[in-house]
Design a protein around this motif. Structure first.
Motif, PDB file in Angstrom:
ATOM      1  N   GLU A 284      56.741  63.867 -14.637  1.00 50.28           N
ATOM      2  CA  GLU A 284      57.185  63.360 -13.334  1.00 50.28           C
ATOM      3  C   GLU A 284      56.532  64.114 -12.182  1.00 50.28           C
ATOM      4  N   LEU A 285      56.176  65.368 -12.406  1.00 52.48           N
ATOM      5  CA  LEU A 285      55.484  66.124 -11.357  1.00 52.48           C
ATOM      6  C   LEU A 285      54.180  65.422 -11.000  1.00 52.48           C
ATOM      7  N   ALA A 286      53.462  65.005 -12.014  1.00 55.36           N
ATOM      8  CA  ALA A 286      52.189  64.328 -11.785  1.00 55.36           C
ATOM      9  C   ALA A 286      52.412  62.908 -11.281  1.00 55.36           C
ATOM     10  N   ALA A 287      53.455  62.260 -11.781  1.00 49.99           N
ATOM     11  CA  ALA A 287      53.709  60.877 -11.348  1.00 49.99           C
ATOM     12  C   ALA A 287      53.913  60.836  -9.830  1.00 49.99           C
ATOM     13  N   ILE A 288      54.746  61.728  -9.324  1.00 43.74           N
ATOM     14  CA  ILE A 288      54.979  61.710  -7.875  1.00 43.74           C
ATOM     15  C   ILE A 288      53.776  62.289  -7.139  1.00 43.74           C
TER      16      ILE A 288
ATOM     17  N   HIS B  41      51.690  74.007  -5.232  1.00 40.22           N
ATOM     18  CA  HIS B  41      51.141  74.998  -6.148  1.00 40.22           C
ATOM     19  C   HIS B  41      50.854  74.357  -7.516  1.00 40.22           C
ATOM     20  N   GLY B  42      49.585  74.346  -7.877  1.00 42.33           N
ATOM     21  CA  GLY B  42      49.194  73.844  -9.202  1.00 42.33           C
ATOM     22  C   GLY B  42      49.113  72.346  -9.318  1.00 42.33           C
ATOM     23  N   ARG B  43      49.358  71.647  -8.234  1.00 43.38           N
ATOM     24  CA  ARG B  43      49.433  70.193  -8.385  1.00 43.38           C
ATOM     25  C   ARG B  43      48.416  69.448  -7.541  1.00 43.38           C
ATOM     26  N   MET B  44      47.347  70.128  -7.200  1.00 43.84           N
ATOM     27  CA  MET B  44      46.234  69.442  -6.543  1.00 43.84           C
ATOM     28  C   MET B  44      45.681  68.309  -7.412  1.00 43.84           C
ATOM     29  N   PRO B  45      45.548  68.498  -8.749  1.00 44.56           N
ATOM     30  CA  PRO B  45      44.919  67.419  -9.528  1.00 44.56           C
ATOM     31  C   PRO B  45      45.641  66.080  -9.418  1.00 44.56           C
ATOM     32  N   SER B  46      46.972  66.088  -9.410  1.00 41.43           N
ATOM     33  CA  SER B  46      47.666  64.799  -9.338  1.00 41.43           C
ATOM     34  C   SER B  46      47.478  64.166  -7.958  1.00 41.43           C
ATOM     35  N   VAL B  47      47.461  64.972  -6.920  1.00 34.70           N
ATOM     36  CA  VAL B  47      47.250  64.422  -5.574  1.00 34.70           C
ATOM     37  C   VAL B  47      45.823  63.865  -5.470  1.00 34.70           C
TER      38      VAL B  47
END
Lengths: 653, 351
Positions: free
Chosen positions: A291-295, B85-91
């Motif tokens: 869900e972290l990646a989904a959002i 933090h750590g979530r640049m790839p999904s953005v």
């Protein structure tokens, strides 16, 4: 003071042993994975085809195969389609749960069961009629063994379910023509051969009833005209179509019950309706790693100009919390459909609840409040999911759609969906040309400058070919130009503007729906899937001499006019929540001014089952009996009834 | 300064724009003087100018940390996003889905990628997300005052507190990237201008996930001589695998192959990387097994190999699998978004 009362079966709305016409509740108990779903759908579709308003619920524990599962069908000429817990007709196909199932039959009810259970169940109750049926023999005759078919035994196991369709149809008056049509609908096209086998099985059951139970059951149905122009549909299907017709372009999601079918339906509909003739797609769907990646994908897509949406449930929104807070603060549109289930933690993953409602409204950290749309029907699931995409774009903010397992995964009679006539709204987006004009008019472009006074600023999308288009999006404090700032006045001005923006949004949200009985002293507030129980409860209360005014909330933040427009008119206002702590009741208390909050009484239901009319009417009746007409308590030192641990709760403070 | 020097030509939507130098520069750095990240920023600016990277269609994304401030320091004319933090790839994934014509530069650090973001990093590799993914690797958390990251040396000692020893062996991010499925994996050193320039140019021309693990010394918390993320150690131990050249797609230029010594890899856009082996001349940059073997054996020898470790220019990237229409989803007209009333009626037939 907190107390609780048992729901009152005598007000349940479904007739008892005296029998009934077009007021029927059927429960089928089967084994998960036994293929009973087709049979159950045939029953409910046949009732629907006969014009009888109906709805159906899958009641299933959290497992894949082999454990008990139930299907509840309710058909009611008065149009009640909310939960009704106690069936009149029970079909027992699963010996494991038979005793428990029998215990829940209403007095005078009928139990249809397999005659090959190892232990007879016929003596379990003396106020229930037991009808053993030779299911194995009947299906064997209808679908003779075929040694050339290696899958015969597996098919037989499934086809046996259609025998109980015939038995119930014969016993209650469901027309076999409607049954046959529903079976053909269930097995279309290449499955036509299977349809004929299943029809034979249903006919075998029907014939058995005609021969062995010629008088039928006391609970009968007759053709009427209560479903004309209506559809039977799941809320998740509806929300999926809402995403498609609302113009969603990026759907990123992670599987979680009860929201997964929403994303799966949406993907199928998108492929069907949003694929170009050359095979290229005007959308994309990504099953994310969590869900972290989904959002995160949703936020990235919203930032870069897509209409992005994700679907999840409670544990999913927990994981999304930081991103939702960032999107609120950085002002990025994204839609999150939360099909709520019973928490906390994994909780009861296949049971329903409205327990995320406050979490959705305030998700994130620090100051932040989100728009939450709360549909009560599949038609609203459709309309509000589409609307959420527009609102997110218009107000550059996350927007939640709050449904639940009951609404999302169950079959509801609904109004058909209205084609969205309003043009797609994109909000204040400046392309290079518009940006140039904007700069001419206002002197410069500041991503977070409120030039219109409504709190909503202009944005440019990445890729805009203009030297002044670019800005830096950040979760840190920022000024009007989106530059890093920790200046107190910048921070505060930004927060104040965000508040202003939410006020602007409030005016655009769906208004509460208000209806009132004449002479009502008592108000009722409900939202979402509780609506159907509330509608029925109002009739029950009226019969008890308690006319009500009713307000159905459809969005958060709560409409500003709710206090003077509704609460002020009533001595007491009962707020119905499908969560333990009365979350919307609490929110109302925070919102109402001038002492109006003192009029609120919380009615809660939080045991995992969908709320029923009796869960609302019972406690209210009990509570109202303790009041004189002047509003004083008749027995001020006594709660109106003995507390129970498993009943619905009325709480006051 | 002549006018020609004051502007840079870039290609945009089929036409050529002349942009001022400032389009490629950024805000002044707030990082420590001497930070390796600042050197990398300079390389990014130089390379962007050299290859004529279009700032308008380029976006810069990052997570959280010292490294993740970098997007503010270059390409003024590009949208930037300092995410979570750590979530640049999904953005970055979402941004690319919205507009597949964007060039995405993701900048992360070792804490951001190897610790909190390891999952998103690996999944970006698995998808072969077509972005340039840079890790500015200094083996510590600078912004929170020097804690160990997952690339910190085993038995390294904290500069602060009471000098606790790192009990865990580091991740090798190049290894993780190769295992994960990235199609361009290289290691470099912030102080190696020439190599970094070539690798950045090649990475920008690559179609697929181009991963650059750049050792970038933290002068405040991890710049003592025994640290493998220090300036001294990096300079003394840097063992370039190859001499790397980058040849943009210019038909008139031909590079002669020298038997046994020069490897040429043609990238998707027609540009070429030339690799003249300086060490490990048996290493095949097109082989994942060879690259992993090289990394593992160099770890055993405590060597700091830099250069292009692995490249697979032909591997389909994430966008190739999605079948999206050519117009970016963000720019689709309304009629492409909302199906007709007949379509809704068709869907309702099933109910």
């Amino acid at each position: 003071m907190t107390t609780s009362v048992q729901s009152q079966p005598e007000m349940g709305g479904v007739a008892d042993a005296r029998g009934s016409v077009n007021d029927l509740a059927i429960r089928v108990g089967t084994v998960n994975g036994s293929g009973s779903q087709s049979a159950n759908l045939v029953l409910v579709r046949a009732l629907f085809a006969m014009g009888i308003p109906c709805a159906a619920k899958n009641v299933f524990p959290s497992n894949i195969e082999g454990l008990p599962t139930w299907f509840h069908i309710r058909a009611c000429e008065k149009g009640y389609i909310g939960n009704h817990p106690d069936p009149q007709v029970l079909v027992c196909m699963n010996e494991q749960t038979a005793a428990d199932d029998v215990s829940q039959l209403c007095s005078g009810g009928v139990c249809i069961y397999r005659d090959d259970f190892k232990e007879g169940i016929g003596g379990l109750r003396d106020d229930v009629r037991f009808v053993p049926v030779p299911f194995a023999k009947l299906v064997g005759e209808a679908y003779p063994p075929d040694k050339s078919d290696p899958g015969y035994r597996e098919k037989l196991r499934k086809v046996i379910n259609m025998v109980y369709v015939g038995v119930v149809a014969g016993g209650t008056g469901i027309e076999m023509d409607a049954v046959r049509a529903a079976i053909r609908q269930q097995f279309p096209g290449r499955k036509a051969k299977a349809a004929e086998i299943n029809i034979a099985a249903a006919e075998a059951g029907y014939a058995w009833v005609m021969e062995n139970l010629p008088e039928g059951l006391p609970y009968r149905v007759e053709r009427m005209d209560g479903t004309a122009g209506k559809i039977l549909v799941e809320g998740n299907q509806a929300a999926a179509l809402g995403a498609v017709f609302g113009g969603a372009t990026v759907l990123s999601w992670y599987p979680i019950t009860p929201s997964s079918s929403l994303a799966e339906y949406a993907e199928a509909y998108l492929k069907k309706y949003r694929t170009n003739p050359d095979g290229t797609r005007n959308f994309t769907v990504v099953q994310a790693e969590d869900e972290l990646a989904a959002i995160g994908m949703g936020v990235g897509a919203g930032w870069a100009g897509a209409r992005s949406i994700t679907a999840t449930s409670g544990p999913g929104i927990s994981l999304m919390a930081e991103f939702v807070g960032l999107a609120y603060f950085a002002e990025i549109p994204v839609v999150i459909v939360d099909v709520q289930r019973m928490g906390p933690s994994t909780g009861l993953p296949t049971r329903t609840s409205q327990g995320d409602i406050l979490a959705m409204h305030t998700l994130g950290h620090g100051d932040g409040r989100h728009i939450v749309l709360i549909p009560a029907s599949p038609a609203e699931c459709f309309a509000m999911t589409a609307e959420a995409l527009d609102l997110a774009a218009e107000f550059q903010t996350p927007v939640f759609v709050a449904t639940d397992l009951d609404l999302g995964m169950n079959l509801w009679m609904s109004d058909p969906f209205e084609y969205p006539e309003k043009p797609i709204r994109r909000g204040k987006v400046l392309d290079a040309e518009a940006l140039e004009a904007h700069i001419q008019e206002f002197g410069s472009f500041g991503r977070y400058r409120d030039v219109d006074g409504d709190g909503v600023c202009y944005r440019t999308l990445p890729g805009t070919e203009h030297p002044l288009a670019a800005y830096f999006t950040r979760g840190t404090g920022h000024n009007e130009k989106s530059g890093y700032s920790e200046r107190p006045e910048d921070w505060r001005a930004n927060l104040d503007r965000l508040t202003r923006k939410l006020e602007s949004a409030r005016a655009s949200l769906p208004k509460p729906v208000i209806e009132a009985d004449p002479d009502a002293h008592v108000g009722l507030i409900a939202y979402g899937s509780s609506h159907w129980a509330a509608v029925e409860a109002r009739d029950l209360l009226r019969e008890q001499g308690i006319p009500t005014g009713y307000c159905r909330l459809r969005a958060l933040p709560i409409d500003n006019t709710l206090g003077p427009g509704f609460v002020e008119k009533y001595d007491r206002v009962y707020v119905v929540d499908q969560n333990r702590d009365g979350q919307v009741n609490s929110l109302l208390r925070m919102t109402l001014v001038g002492g109006l909050d003192a009029r609120l009484i919380s009615v809660t239901h939080s045991n995992g089952t969908p709320i029923a009319a009796a869960d609302i009417a019972g406690p209210i009746t009990n509570w109202e009996r303790s009041f004189h007409h002047d509003g004083s308590l008749t027995t001020p030192s006594q709660p109106p009834s003995e507390p129970r641990s498993d009943g619905p709760v009325v709480s006051t403070e | 300064m002549s006018k020609a020097e004051a502007t840079i030509e870039v290609r945009s939507n089929g036409h050529t724009l002349s942009l001022p130098i400032v389009a490629f520069q950024g805000s002044p750095s707030t990082l420590c003087k001497g930070c390796g990240h600042n050197s990398i920023t300079s390389r990014l600016i130089d390379v962007a100018k050299a290859v004529g990277l279009n700032p308008y269609t380029t976006v810069k994304l990052s997570g959280i940390g010292c490294s993740s401030k970098t997007p503010a320091y270059f390409l003024n004319y590009s949208h930037g996003f300092n995410a979570l933090h750590g979530r640049m790839p999904s953005v970055a994934t979402g941004a690319l889905l919205a507009n597949h014509r964007l060039t995405i530069i993701g900048i992360s650090g070792d804490g951001d990628t190897a610790n909190i973001g390891l999952g998103q990093f690996k999944h970006a590799c698995r998808r072969n997300l077509p972005i340039l993914y840079i890790v500015e690797n200094n083996g510590c958390y600078g912004l929170t005052k020097g804690q160990f990251s997952a690339t910190a040396d085993l038995h390294a000692r904290l500069r602060r507190a009471s000098g606790e020893e790192n009990p865990a062996a580091p991740f090798d991010l190049c290894l993780e990237a190769i295992v994960g499925g990235a199609s361009f994996v290289a290691r470099s050193f912030a102080g190696d201008k020439k190599q970094l320039d070539s690798l950045l140019k090649a990475a920008l021309a690559h179609k697929g996930l181009a991963f650059l693990d750049i050792i970038s010394p933290c002068v405040t918390f991890n710049d003592f001589p025994e640290s493998t993320k220090s300036w001294t150690w990096g300079r003394e131990h840097n063992e370039p695998l190859q001499e790397i050249g980058f040849v943009p797609r210019l038909p008139e230029i031909e590079v002669e192959q020298q038997a046994g010594q020069l490897t040429k890899v043609q990238l998707h856009d027609g540009s070429t990387i030339t690799l003249r082996a300086l060490r490990e001349d048996h290493h095949d940059v097109r082989s994942r097994a060879s690259a992993m073997d090289l990394i593992l054996s160099s770890q055993e020898r405590n060597e700091f190999l830099t250069g292009l470790l692995y490249v697979a220019p032909e591997k389909p990237d994430f966008l190739d699998t999605l079948g999206m229409t050519d117009t970016p989803l963000a720019h689709l007209p309304d009629e492409a978004l909302r199906p007709s009333p007949e379509a809704l009626a068709d869907a309702m037939e099933a109910f």
